[in-house]
Design a protein around this motif. Sequence first.
Motif, PDB file in Angstrom:
ATOM      1  N   LEU A  55      -1.339  10.938  -4.317  1.00 35.82           N
ATOM      2  CA  LEU A  55      -0.327   9.886  -4.393  1.00 35.82           C
ATOM      3  C   LEU A  55      -0.664   8.718  -3.463  1.00 35.82           C
ATOM      4  CD1 LEU A  55       2.980  11.973  -4.592  1.00 35.82           C
ATOM      5  CD2 LEU A  55       1.781  10.777  -6.439  1.00 35.82           C
ATOM      6  N   THR A  56      -1.189   9.027  -2.267  1.00 36.27           N
ATOM      7  CA  THR A  56      -1.551   7.948  -1.348  1.00 36.27           C
ATOM      8  C   THR A  56      -2.712   7.137  -1.903  1.00 36.27           C
ATOM      9  OG1 THR A  56      -0.832   9.287   0.530  1.00 36.27           O
ATOM     10  CG2 THR A  56      -2.252   7.405   1.014  1.00 36.27           C
ATOM     11  N   PHE A  57      -3.704   7.830  -2.429  1.00 34.35           N
ATOM     12  CA  PHE A  57      -4.865   7.130  -2.997  1.00 34.35           C
ATOM     13  C   PHE A  57      -4.419   6.238  -4.160  1.00 34.35           C
ATOM     14  CE2 PHE A  57      -8.815   6.417  -5.163  1.00 34.35           C
ATOM     15  CZ  PHE A  57      -9.799   6.494  -4.179  1.00 34.35           C
ATOM     16  N   LEU A  88      -4.212   1.969  -4.330  1.00 33.65           N
ATOM     17  CA  LEU A  88      -4.932   1.164  -5.335  1.00 33.65           C
ATOM     18  C   LEU A  88      -3.982   0.245  -6.099  1.00 33.65           C
ATOM     19  CD1 LEU A  88      -7.502   3.644  -6.945  1.00 33.65           C
ATOM     20  CD2 LEU A  88      -7.921   1.836  -5.275  1.00 33.65           C
ATOM     21  N   ILE A  89      -2.849   0.789  -6.517  1.00 33.35           N
ATOM     22  CA  ILE A  89      -1.908  -0.005  -7.316  1.00 33.35           C
ATOM     23  C   ILE A  89      -1.298  -1.132  -6.489  1.00 33.35           C
ATOM     24  CG2 ILE A  89       0.305   0.076  -8.535  1.00 33.35           C
ATOM     25  CD1 ILE A  89      -0.434   2.969  -9.348  1.00 33.35           C
ATOM     26  N   ILE A  90      -0.795  -0.798  -5.310  1.00 31.88           N
ATOM     27  CA  ILE A  90      -0.145  -1.804  -4.469  1.00 31.88           C
ATOM     28  C   ILE A  90      -1.160  -2.837  -3.997  1.00 31.88           C
ATOM     29  CG2 ILE A  90       1.121  -2.182  -2.305  1.00 31.88           C
ATOM     30  CD1 ILE A  90       2.321   0.649  -2.765  1.00 31.88           C
ATOM     31  N   GLY A  91      -2.368  -2.396  -3.694  1.00 34.28           N
ATOM     32  CA  GLY A  91      -3.415  -3.341  -3.317  1.00 34.28           C
ATOM     33  C   GLY A  91      -3.738  -4.314  -4.439  1.00 34.28           C
ATOM     34  N   GLY A  92      -3.676  -3.821  -5.687  1.00 34.46           N
ATOM     35  CA  GLY A  92      -3.875  -4.708  -6.834  1.00 34.46           C
ATOM     36  C   GLY A  92      -2.770  -5.738  -6.929  1.00 34.46           C
ATOM     37  N   TRP A  93      -1.533  -5.313  -6.686  1.00 37.25           N
ATOM     38  CA  TRP A  93      -0.412  -6.266  -6.682  1.00 37.25           C
ATOM     39  C   TRP A  93      -0.595  -7.328  -5.606  1.00 37.25           C
ATOM     40  CZ3 TRP A  93       3.955  -2.014  -6.779  1.00 37.25           C
ATOM     41  CH2 TRP A  93       3.982  -1.428  -8.063  1.00 37.25           C
ATOM     42  N   LEU A  94      -1.198  -6.920  -4.485  1.00 39.11           N
ATOM     43  CA  LEU A  94      -1.398  -7.858  -3.379  1.00 39.11           C
ATOM     44  C   LEU A  94      -2.619  -8.757  -3.580  1.00 39.11           C
ATOM     45  CD1 LEU A  94      -0.657  -5.442  -0.375  1.00 39.11           C
ATOM     46  CD2 LEU A  94       0.794  -7.321  -1.182  1.00 39.11           C
ATOM     47  N   LEU A 135      -1.205  -3.608   3.234  1.00 37.58           N
ATOM     48  CA  LEU A 135      -1.613  -2.462   2.419  1.00 37.58           C
ATOM     49  C   LEU A 135      -1.813  -1.219   3.287  1.00 37.58           C
ATOM     50  CD1 LEU A 135      -2.383  -1.304  -0.312  1.00 37.58           C
ATOM     51  CD2 LEU A 135      -4.735  -2.078   0.086  1.00 37.58           C
ATOM     52  N   ALA A 136      -2.434  -1.391   4.454  1.00 34.71           N
ATOM     53  CA  ALA A 136      -2.645  -0.266   5.361  1.00 34.71           C
ATOM     54  C   ALA A 136      -1.310   0.309   5.837  1.00 34.71           C
ATOM     55  CB  ALA A 136      -3.485  -0.710   6.553  1.00 34.71           C
ATOM     56  N   ALA A 137      -0.359  -0.561   6.141  1.00 32.29           N
ATOM     57  CA  ALA A 137       0.962  -0.100   6.581  1.00 32.29           C
ATOM     58  C   ALA A 137       1.670   0.660   5.461  1.00 32.29           C
ATOM     59  CB  ALA A 137       1.803  -1.296   7.028  1.00 32.29           C
ATOM     60  N   VAL A 138       1.568   0.147   4.236  1.00 32.05           N
ATOM     61  CA  VAL A 138       2.201   0.810   3.093  1.00 32.05           C
ATOM     62  C   VAL A 138       1.553   2.165   2.830  1.00 32.05           C
ATOM     63  CG1 VAL A 138       2.559   0.683   0.601  1.00 32.05           C
ATOM     64  CG2 VAL A 138       2.983  -1.331   2.019  1.00 32.05           C
ATOM     65  N   ALA A 139       0.208   2.220   2.909  1.00 35.84           N
ATOM     66  CA  ALA A 139      -0.496   3.488   2.690  1.00 35.84           C
ATOM     67  C   ALA A 139      -0.077   4.529   3.721  1.00 35.84           C
ATOM     68  CB  ALA A 139      -2.011   3.254   2.744  1.00 35.84           C
ATOM     69  N   THR A 140       0.073   4.094   4.962  1.00 40.13           N
ATOM     70  CA  THR A 140       0.517   5.003   6.017  1.00 40.13           C
ATOM     71  C   THR A 140       1.936   5.498   5.744  1.00 40.13           C
ATOM     72  OG1 THR A 140      -0.882   3.901   7.652  1.00 40.13           O
ATOM     73  CG2 THR A 140       0.953   5.199   8.499  1.00 40.13           C
TER      74      THR A 140
END
Length: 357
Positions: free
Chosen positions: A127-129, A133-139, A334-339
């Motif tokens: 789920l984190t991976f 990827l998805i949120i990073g694409g949005w960004l 993105l790093a904060a969201v992944a964490t």
Amino acid sequence: MRNNDVSLDFTGKITAPKAVEPGPDVGHAQQFRQLLPGLAACIIGGAASMAGTRLLPGASPLLIAILLGALWRNALPVPAAFHPGVGFSSKALLRLGIVLLGLQLSLSTILALGPGVLLVVVLCVGLTFGATLIIGGWLGIELPQRLLIAAGFSICGAAAVAATENATRAKQEQVATAIGLVVLFGTLMIPAAPAVGALFGMDDEAIGMLIGASIHEVAQVVAAGGAVSSSALAVAVTVKLARVVTLAPIVAGLSIYMRKKHAVAESKKPPIVPLFVVGFMAAMLLRTTGTVPVPLLEAAQMAQTFLLAAAMFGLGLGVHIRGLMRSGSRSLVLAAVATLVILVVAVAGTLLFPPAG
């Protein structure tokens, strides 16, 4: 300019070659002389980092190594002669260290965690991976950068970033950015994860599971688990190493995906499963047999820590703080969201499937 020259861009950032390849006029002795200054610097940096743990009990030599390298990179110029050896160290030494890391993993110990805990591990990584990827694409973040952050934050930190570098076809500054973010947010998680576990009323073993399922680096997991209790530490490390097992299939999957995505000449395509990943899996299977003597395992663990510390020192030399800031707030977000994602999944999973007492 020769292949082993070092160039300087308009921002003042040093660009080193990815590898040193001997040409017809470069013999092995000359190639070794080119590698020696940077290689020696990384070996000394790794040794100093391991010695530093005696002055800072509980600190990770890998984190010390990254911080020492980054401190040098941002406070003083790195001699151009060091760059070939530093590039070699941050790849070759790290890959050898990852192979030896496999000797810490026993499949029987991992399976003994039980199906519930293993499900939590798979969900935390998967789920984190995927969310990264998805949120990073949005960004609007480039795919290689997203993949590096996803691997580092879901699997095992800087080692996962470096292990997936070739498969993702990432640039050196993207690798440095991902490693810098792992160091930053992983360090913040050392006090945060135990505090969250205590907030939810978890016992020490459950807090250990939460730590192992959520914190990025193995070394950071050791630091956080050890601060709670010995029982928390034992569970934390086992759960974390279960996440490390996913490194091999994810690297293989990324290689297959990127080979299909990029129409590259067959001779230039990286292998689907890199040799060091094969070595990692072989070492893990060897440990599972139970035939490796304990003294040899202890020596291998010491060697693995030293090799990874030397490699992390080399990687730290690529962490340019101003460059990290210039990479934009998007990577930081993105790093904060992944964490946050992996922490939420780990908390939910630990509450639903607590470790057996």
